[in-house]
Design a protein around this motif. Structure first.
Motif, PDB file in Angstrom:
ATOM      1  N   ALA A 433       0.833  -1.204   0.000  1.00 46.68           N
ATOM      2  CA  ALA A 433       0.000   0.000   0.000  1.00 46.68           C
ATOM      3  C   ALA A 433       0.867   1.254   0.000  1.00 46.68           C
ATOM      4  O   ALA A 433       1.933   1.270   0.645  1.00 46.68           O
ATOM      5  N   PRO A 434       0.404   2.288  -0.697  1.00 48.51           N
ATOM      6  CA  PRO A 434      -0.784   2.335  -1.562  1.00 48.51           C
ATOM      7  C   PRO A 434      -0.482   1.743  -2.945  1.00 48.51           C
ATOM      8  O   PRO A 434       0.579   2.009  -3.511  1.00 48.51           O
ATOM      9  N   VAL A 435      -1.413   0.953  -3.454  1.00 49.64           N
ATOM     10  CA  VAL A 435      -1.228   0.300  -4.742  1.00 49.64           C
ATOM     11  C   VAL A 435      -1.772   1.219  -5.842  1.00 49.64           C
ATOM     12  O   VAL A 435      -2.918   1.664  -5.759  1.00 49.64           O
ATOM     13  N   PRO A 436      -0.997   1.524  -6.880  1.00 46.18           N
ATOM     14  CA  PRO A 436      -1.495   2.370  -7.971  1.00 46.18           C
ATOM     15  C   PRO A 436      -2.752   1.785  -8.596  1.00 46.18           C
ATOM     16  O   PRO A 436      -2.908   0.563  -8.709  1.00 46.18           O
ATOM     17  N   GLY A 437      -3.661   2.654  -9.009  1.00 43.57           N
ATOM     18  CA  GLY A 437      -4.898   2.193  -9.620  1.00 43.57           C
ATOM     19  C   GLY A 437      -4.683   1.335 -10.841  1.00 43.57           C
ATOM     20  O   GLY A 437      -5.435   0.373 -11.088  1.00 43.57           O
ATOM     21  N   SER A 438      -3.652   1.644 -11.618  1.00 46.78           N
ATOM     22  CA  SER A 438      -3.377   0.851 -12.813  1.00 46.78           C
ATOM     23  C   SER A 438      -2.995  -0.578 -12.459  1.00 46.78           C
ATOM     24  O   SER A 438      -3.365  -1.530 -13.158  1.00 46.78           O
ATOM     25  N   GLU A 439      -2.264  -0.737 -11.350  1.00 50.15           N
ATOM     26  CA  GLU A 439      -1.878  -2.083 -10.909  1.00 50.15           C
ATOM     27  C   GLU A 439      -3.085  -2.848 -10.382  1.00 50.15           C
ATOM     28  O   GLU A 439      -3.233  -4.056 -10.636  1.00 50.15           O
TER      29      GLU A 439
END
Length: 476
Positions: A433-439
């Protein structure tokens, strides 16, 4: 209003997962008023918040900074004072704001604020908070629930059939005047609930008013939990379905497992968590522990020191290590995801189905001076290997949401000793975290969320019957 703002903003500055500058919190809160009066404009210039009408400046207030030495919530009183003054300026300038009223102003401000923070933090008005507290006041030991009735009376709002309250002849709408001689007040339903709690097997005296009649009712506390565990045994497989997590789910699950393994040990266990929207965190830990030896079940982390916790399974594995398949779908959420993630990360079970909801944030309830409540997201849930459940959800080892051909191909790969979701799961477990939205999108697209389907059951049975395929899928 200033007291409510001070308490709420202090809680956000102290506890929220993300530390945001007071000026930014102030800007978001003030911009919420545009929902009620679109003509109002709020800007932040040189750390000064400006509130303007189309023809003039209504208010300009300097924003406090985070203290260099001291807790961030120390900035809340000054921020609340500035916002209260700007709320007052908006009130005086706008008939629409005055028509909406103070409560709508608060609600609009907080809604815009939390739109920028996370999906689950929110403000509850005094009326909503009262209803929420009433829902939380579920006295399972007596089989009744209290609520505020006409004239601010404390009344019985619901009764569980065959419960101690029902057997004592109590009725919906009965007014509860006192518990064991202590008068009740509708202003504090939580205190009323506490008076009703007590050890199983003990007696409680309720003073009841029904119309003009007053009488005492004596109830013996017992356990009246909802049934959340459903079990059947078919073809030497134990099928368990968990609808949710009540305060008795772990006890009931332990009873079922002990009974099922007493004589003939089943070939395998299927734990069906499809459609399970979650429940109590402690129960999730206990349910996972029923299938695990000693070790980590889950962790929580956050900015506040008290948010960092580690939950450990006590063991032993009540299912004695037999193959375990866990069914999930796009509706599996929260506590159910904690169970699935723990069993998967620890290599104890094979997950079958689709990507789950991805609800892995925990909220603290903050009472407000106006009787409302603030739900502030203060910690995130981490799987045993450290990846966050929020947004990502739990991904299966065998995906069934891509259709029958994909399921057949996945099973064929498992029979050859290949894990069809192996690379995706390895990538998931390295996420932090935080995980990118694209991932998040890329990982979840490997097995899109969907409702449970009959193929889930067929795959579960196949895995239990084919040891080599199961072993390949279970590798953490």
């Amino acid at each position: 209003m200033q007291a409510v703002l001070a308490t709420a903003l202090g809680a956000v500055l102290e506890r929220h997962l993300d530390l945001v500058a007071p000026a930014q919190l102030g800007l978001w809160t003030m911009r919420g008023l545009a929902v009620l009066e679109p003509a109002l404009q709020t800007e932040l210039q040189s750390n000064t918040l400006l509130l303007s009408a189309p023809d003039r400046l209504l208010s300009a207030r300097p924003m406090p900074s985070l203290p260099a030495n001291g807790p961030p919530e120390a900035a809340a009183p000054a921020l609340a004072a500035a916002l209260a003054a700007m709320f007052d300026a908006a009130w005086r300038a706008s008939p629409a704001i005055r028509e909406a009223g103070p409560e709508r102003m608060l609600r609009s401000g907080f809604e815009e604020l939390f739109n920028h923070l996370d999906p689950y933090s929110r403000y509850m008005t005094p009326q909503e908070a009262t209803a929420a507290r009433a829902r939380r006041v579920g006295q399972t030991g007596l089989g009744l629930r209290l609520a505020t009735g006409p004239g601010a009376a404390v009344v019985i709002a619901s009764l569980t059939p065959d419960s101690p309250a029902a057997e004592a002849g109590l009725r919906l709408g009965d007014r509860v005047l006192a518990v064991d001689g202590t008068p009740l007040s509708s202003r504090d339903l939580a205190a009323a609930a506490a008076l009703l709690e007590g050890p199983i097997g003990t007696e409680v005296a309720l003073r009841i008013q029904r119309g003009r009649r007053r009488f005492n009712a004596y109830l013996l506390r017992s356990t009246v939990p909802p049934e959340t565990v459903h079990a059947r045994r078919q073809e030497e497989i134990l099928w368990l379905r968990l609808d949710g997590f009540s305060n008795a789910t772990d006890t009931r699950l332990a009873e079922v497992l002990q009974d099922s393994f007493q004589d003939t040990v089943p070939r395998g266990v299927v734990l069906d968590l499809r459609g399970n929207r979650g429940g109590l965190l402690g129960q999730a830990v206990a349910v996972a522990s029923a299938f695990l030896a000693d070790g980590v079940v889950t962790r929580t982390s956050g900015r506040h020191p008290d948010a960092a916790r580690t939950y450990i399974s006590a063991g032993p594995d009540l299912a004695r290590g037999v193959p375990l398949v866990v069914l999930v779908d796009g509706r599996t959420a929260s506590a159910a995801e904690i169970v699935a993630a723990a069993l998967s990360d620890r290599g104890r079970g094979v997950i079958v189905g689709s990507a789950t909801t991805g609800k892995g944030l925990i909220q603290a309830v903050v009472p407000l001076p106006n009787g409302g409540e603030l739900l502030v997201t203060w910690s995130r849930v981490l799987a045993p290997r450290g990846w966050p459940i929020q947004g990502l959800g739990v991904l299966p080892a065998v995906c069934t949401s891509l259709g029958a051909e994909a399921v057949a191909a996945a099973l064929a790969q498992l029979r050859r000793g290949e894990a069809p979701m192996g690379r995706v799961l390895a990538r998931l477990r390295t996420a932090r975290a935080p995980v990118p939205g694209s991932e998040v999108t890329a990982l979840r697209s490997a097995c899109p969320p969907a409702e449970g389907r009959p193929a889930d059951l067929a795959v579960a049975q196949t895995l239990i019957e084919q040891a080599a395929a199961y072993d390949t899928a279970a590798r953490p």
